[in-house]
Design an enzyme around this catalytic site. Structure first.
Site, PDB file in Angstrom:
ATOM      1  N   GLU A 156       0.655  -5.065  15.707  1.00  0.00           N
ATOM      2  CA  GLU A 156       1.023  -4.788  17.093  1.00  0.00           C
ATOM      3  C   GLU A 156       1.900  -3.554  17.241  1.00  0.00           C
ATOM      4  O   GLU A 156       2.201  -3.147  18.364  1.00  0.00           O
ATOM      5  CB  GLU A 156       1.748  -6.005  17.673  1.00  0.00           C
ATOM      6  CG  GLU A 156       0.872  -7.236  17.746  1.00  0.00           C
ATOM      7  CD  GLU A 156       1.610  -8.451  18.266  1.00  0.00           C
ATOM      8  OE1 GLU A 156       2.797  -8.336  18.617  1.00  0.00           O
ATOM      9  OE2 GLU A 156       0.998  -9.514  18.319  1.00  0.00           O
ATOM     10  N   SER A 167       0.816  -1.218   0.000  1.00  0.00           N
ATOM     11  CA  SER A 167       0.000   0.000   0.000  1.00  0.00           C
ATOM     12  C   SER A 167       0.847   1.265   0.000  1.00  0.00           C
ATOM     13  O   SER A 167       0.457   2.276  -0.593  1.00  0.00           O
ATOM     14  CB  SER A 167      -0.955   0.000   1.195  1.00  0.00           C
ATOM     15  OG  SER A 167      -1.948  -0.990   1.018  1.00  0.00           O
ATOM     16  N   HIS A 212       3.567   0.858  12.987  1.00  0.00           N
ATOM     17  CA  HIS A 212       3.796   0.823  11.542  1.00  0.00           C
ATOM     18  C   HIS A 212       2.497   1.107  10.780  1.00  0.00           C
ATOM     19  O   HIS A 212       2.483   1.852   9.802  1.00  0.00           O
ATOM     20  CB  HIS A 212       4.369  -0.553  11.160  1.00  0.00           C
ATOM     21  CG  HIS A 212       4.649  -0.725   9.711  1.00  0.00           C
ATOM     22  ND1 HIS A 212       5.732  -0.139   9.090  1.00  0.00           N
ATOM     23  CD2 HIS A 212       4.006  -1.427   8.752  1.00  0.00           C
ATOM     24  CE1 HIS A 212       5.730  -0.474   7.816  1.00  0.00           C
ATOM     25  NE2 HIS A 212       4.692  -1.254   7.582  1.00  0.00           N
TER      26      HIS A 212
END
Length: 160
Positions: A94, A65, A97
């Site tokens: 988690e 993306s 990012h």
């Protein structure tokens, strides 16, 4: 566009113009391929439904993306492209990012549209998990690819 309360895949643009000569680029992220392929299928199906010729739908793949922005820019710079649809899926993980990628992609796609003066459509899912992505890629909340195609057609009808 789709949420747990709404499914806009059933919404349709007005068919007041002949769309068969529109030339649409679709830039597709290869990351989360099962989701992005479903988005792509939805977009193409809708474009074809509105009479856009198969030869006037140009597909370009990018690794993830994050790369949608540059892929969109390359396509928007082409004089024979009327609009660009960007399709991707970034699933919350988690780490932070997710936040950095989503923000960069949203701003980047917006900037490509503004600098090219062409519709550049944000068809990027940002779900919390895989199931939410699937629900929005042809599942119970419709298909964001379908909705992105409608947005491109409506923008071209209004501003081309």
């Amino acid at each position: 566009m789709a949420s747990s309360q709404n499914n806009l895949s059933g919404f349709r643009a007005k068919t007041t113009e002949d769309t068969k000569n529109y030339r649409i680029a679709i830039v597709v992220s290869e990351w989360n391929e099962s989701v992005t392929e479903a988005l792509y299928s939805g977009a193409v199906s809708t474009l074809r439904e509105y009479g856009i010729q198969r030869d006037n739908i140009v597909r370009k793949n990018v690794p993830g993306s994050f790369e949608l922005t540059l892929g969109a820019q390359f396509m928007a710079q082409k004089e024979d492209i009327d609009a660009v649809i960007c399709l991707g899926c970034v699933i919350q993980g988690e780490t932070r990012h997710f936040d950095f990628i989503c923000q960069a992609v949203a701003i980047g796609i917006t900037n490509v549209g503004l600098s090219s003066n062409k519709p550049v459509i944000f068809g990027v899912l940002t779900p919390d998990n895989q199931q939410q992505a699937l629900d929005r890629a042809g599942g119970k909340h419709g298909n964001k690819g379908d909705e992105a195609a409608i947005a491109a057609i409506k923008m071209l009808q209004e501003f081309k």
